[in-house]
Design an enzyme around this catalytic site. Sequence first.
Site, PDB file in Angstrom:
ATOM      1  CB  SER A   9     -31.827 -31.680 -45.230  1.00 16.19           C
ATOM      2  OG  SER A   9     -31.554 -31.067 -44.062  1.00 16.19           O
ATOM      3  CG  HIS A  34     -29.469 -28.735 -47.833  1.00 20.13           C
ATOM      4  ND1 HIS A  34     -28.990 -27.707 -48.707  1.00 20.13           N
ATOM      5  CD2 HIS A  34     -30.024 -28.328 -46.623  1.00 20.13           C
ATOM      6  CE1 HIS A  34     -29.576 -26.507 -48.313  1.00 20.13           C
ATOM      7  NE2 HIS A  34     -30.113 -26.886 -47.083  1.00 20.13           N
ATOM      8  CG  ASP A  36     -30.553 -27.064 -43.307  1.00 19.64           C
ATOM      9  OD1 ASP A  36     -30.538 -26.321 -44.192  1.00 19.64           O
ATOM     10  OD2 ASP A  36     -30.652 -28.289 -43.643  1.00 19.64           O
ATOM     11  CG  MET A  38     -30.309 -23.702 -38.553  1.00 20.89           C
ATOM     12  SD  MET A  38     -31.894 -24.669 -38.003  1.00 20.89           S
ATOM     13  CE  MET A  38     -32.390 -25.232 -39.566  1.00 20.89           C
ATOM     14  CG  HIS A  67     -29.583 -23.133 -46.324  1.00 18.67           C
ATOM     15  ND1 HIS A  67     -30.766 -23.847 -45.994  1.00 18.67           N
ATOM     16  CD2 HIS A  67     -29.891 -21.890 -45.997  1.00 18.67           C
ATOM     17  CE1 HIS A  67     -32.012 -22.871 -45.594  1.00 18.67           C
ATOM     18  NE2 HIS A  67     -31.181 -21.609 -45.976  1.00 18.67           N
ATOM     19  CG  MET A  69     -30.828 -20.879 -42.659  1.00 19.29           C
ATOM     20  SD  MET A  69     -31.883 -22.295 -42.211  1.00 19.29           S
ATOM     21  CE  MET A  69     -30.861 -23.512 -42.537  1.00 19.29           C
ATOM     22  CG  MET A 138     -35.759 -20.647 -47.605  1.00 19.61           C
ATOM     23  SD  MET A 138     -34.751 -22.271 -47.198  1.00 19.61           S
ATOM     24  CE  MET A 138     -35.737 -23.211 -46.382  1.00 19.61           C
ATOM     25  N   GLY A 143     -35.578 -22.774 -40.358  1.00 14.42           N
ATOM     26  CA  GLY A 143     -35.711 -23.203 -38.964  1.00 14.42           C
ATOM     27  C   GLY A 143     -35.590 -24.553 -38.532  1.00 14.42           C
ATOM     28  CG  PHE A 144     -37.831 -25.740 -36.852  1.00 15.70           C
ATOM     29  CD1 PHE A 144     -37.325 -26.128 -35.634  1.00 15.70           C
ATOM     30  CD2 PHE A 144     -38.383 -24.496 -36.867  1.00 15.70           C
ATOM     31  CE1 PHE A 144     -37.264 -25.268 -34.458  1.00 15.70           C
ATOM     32  CE2 PHE A 144     -38.216 -23.707 -35.523  1.00 15.70           C
ATOM     33  CZ  PHE A 144     -37.498 -23.968 -34.486  1.00 15.70           C
ATOM     34  N   GLY A 145     -36.671 -28.853 -39.842  1.00 15.50           N
ATOM     35  CA  GLY A 145     -37.263 -29.626 -40.893  1.00 15.50           C
ATOM     36  C   GLY A 145     -38.697 -30.236 -40.612  1.00 15.50           C
ATOM     37  N   GLY A 146     -39.100 -30.967 -41.476  1.00 14.84           N
ATOM     38  CA  GLY A 146     -40.432 -31.550 -41.280  1.00 14.84           C
ATOM     39  C   GLY A 146     -41.792 -30.872 -41.430  1.00 14.84           C
ATOM     40  CG  ASP A 176     -33.901 -26.377 -47.901  1.00 16.27           C
ATOM     41  OD1 ASP A 176     -34.602 -27.427 -47.476  1.00 16.27           O
ATOM     42  OD2 ASP A 176     -33.035 -25.489 -47.338  1.00 16.27           O
ATOM     43  N   GLY A 177     -37.397 -27.569 -48.377  1.00 14.51           N
ATOM     44  CA  GLY A 177     -38.510 -27.436 -47.393  1.00 14.51           C
ATOM     45  C   GLY A 177     -39.666 -28.195 -47.857  1.00 14.51           C
ATOM     46  N   GLY A 178     -40.142 -29.314 -47.054  1.00 10.90           N
ATOM     47  CA  GLY A 178     -41.270 -29.941 -47.536  1.00 10.90           C
ATOM     48  C   GLY A 178     -41.284 -30.567 -48.697  1.00 10.90           C
ATOM     49  N   GLY A 198     -34.979 -33.530 -46.326  1.00 12.81           N
ATOM     50  CA  GLY A 198     -34.468 -34.121 -45.067  1.00 12.81           C
ATOM     51  C   GLY A 198     -35.324 -35.404 -44.651  1.00 12.81           C
TER      52      GLY A 198
HETATM   53  C1  DX5 Z   1     -35.116 -25.736 -43.205  1.00 18.24           C
HETATM   54  C2  DX5 Z   1     -33.964 -26.242 -43.727  1.00 18.24           C
HETATM   55  C3  DX5 Z   1     -34.060 -27.509 -44.575  1.00 18.24           C
HETATM   56  C4  DX5 Z   1     -34.734 -28.648 -43.834  1.00 18.24           C
HETATM   57  C5  DX5 Z   1     -35.615 -29.311 -44.729  1.00 18.24           C
HETATM   58  O1  DX5 Z   1     -34.624 -24.598 -42.073  1.00 18.24           O
HETATM   59  O2  DX5 Z   1     -33.348 -25.244 -44.510  1.00 18.24           O
HETATM   60  O3  DX5 Z   1     -33.034 -27.913 -45.272  1.00 18.24           O
HETATM   61  O4  DX5 Z   1     -33.839 -29.542 -43.094  1.00 18.24           O
HETATM   62  O5  DX5 Z   1     -36.287 -30.538 -44.004  1.00 18.24           O
HETATM   63  P1  DX5 Z   1     -37.594 -31.085 -44.789  1.00 18.24           P
HETATM   64  O6  DX5 Z   1     -37.074 -31.784 -45.965  1.00 18.24           O
HETATM   65  O7  DX5 Z   1     -38.048 -32.300 -43.554  1.00 18.24           O
HETATM   66  O8  DX5 Z   1     -38.567 -30.260 -44.869  1.00 18.24           O
HETATM   67 ZN    ZN Z   2     -31.764 -25.892 -45.979  1.00 17.14          ZN
END
Ligand code: DX5
Ligand code: ZN
Length: 218
Positions: A9, A34, A36, A38, A67, A69, A138, A143-146, A176-178, A198
Site C-alpha cells: 500500500s 494498492h 488508497d 481517501m 481502493h 474510500m 478490512m 482511514g489510516f495505515g499502521g 487490508d490492514g495490519g 503498507g
Molecule cells: C487503510 C488502508 C490500508 C492501509 C494499510 O484505510 O486501506 O491499505 O494503507 O496499512 P497497514 O498495512 O500499515 O495497516
Molecule cells: Zn486499502
Amino acid sequence: MNPTRIAPSLLAADFTRLGEEVRAVERAGADWLHLDIMDGHFVPNISYGPGLVKALRPAAAMPFDVHLMIAPADPFLAAFAEAGAQWISLHPEAGPHLHRSLQTIRALGCRPGVVLNPATPVESVAHVLDLTDLILVMTVNPGFGGQSFLRAQLGKIATLRRMIAESGRDIALQVDGGVTRETAPLCREAGADVLVAGTAVFGAPDYAEAIAALRESA
Ligand code: DX5
Ligand code: ZN
C-alpha cells in the site's frame, strides 16, 4: 485458491519520492500496487486522487489496485479507469446502487471489487457476486495505515472463501490492514489470497526481504 499475491500500500511510502518507491517495490517482487483513495468525508483522512495514479502509472508494469474510500464514488470511476487502474474497489456504503457501480467499473474495462468494513456483513456482497472480481475484507477501520489487525474478521474471511467456492467464480479475496508476517498466515489460513501491506513493506529496511517474508509466512 490462487497463490498468495502481495500488494504493497503506497500510503506508507515516502511521499517525497513516490515514483522511486513504486519502482522499488516492483523490483522487490510486489504483485500489485494498492492505492488508497481517501476523501476526508467517507474516512477521516485525505490521501491522493486520480492525478497521482495517472502520474505513477508509467513507473511500473504491475496492476494498480485502487481502493476507493470516497463517497460518492460513482462520479470518479471513469477518472480512475482513465488513470490506468486495473482493479477498482468500493465500499457498499459509498452509494445507493452497488450493483450499478460494479457494472460501471466493468464497462470501463476494469475489474470491480467490493470492500467490507469491519462491521459490514458478508450479505452486502452476496447478491452481486456475479459482478464482483475481488472482495476486500478490512481488518482495520479504513482511514489510516499502521493500525492493529482485527482478529475478529478472520471468521468473515473464511465465510467469504466458502461463498466464493460455491459461486464457482474466480474472485480474489483480499485482506487490508495490519497485515504483518505474524498475521499473514492467519489470513491465508482463513482463505485470503491477496495481502495488502503498507507498514510491513514500506516501513521495512529491505522491501524484497519484507515481501518475501510475507509471502513465505502466508
Ligand atoms: C487503510 C488502508 C490500508 C492501509 C494499510 O484505510 O486501506 O491499505 O494503507 O496499512 P497497514 O498495512 O500499515 O495497516
Ligand atoms: Zn486499502
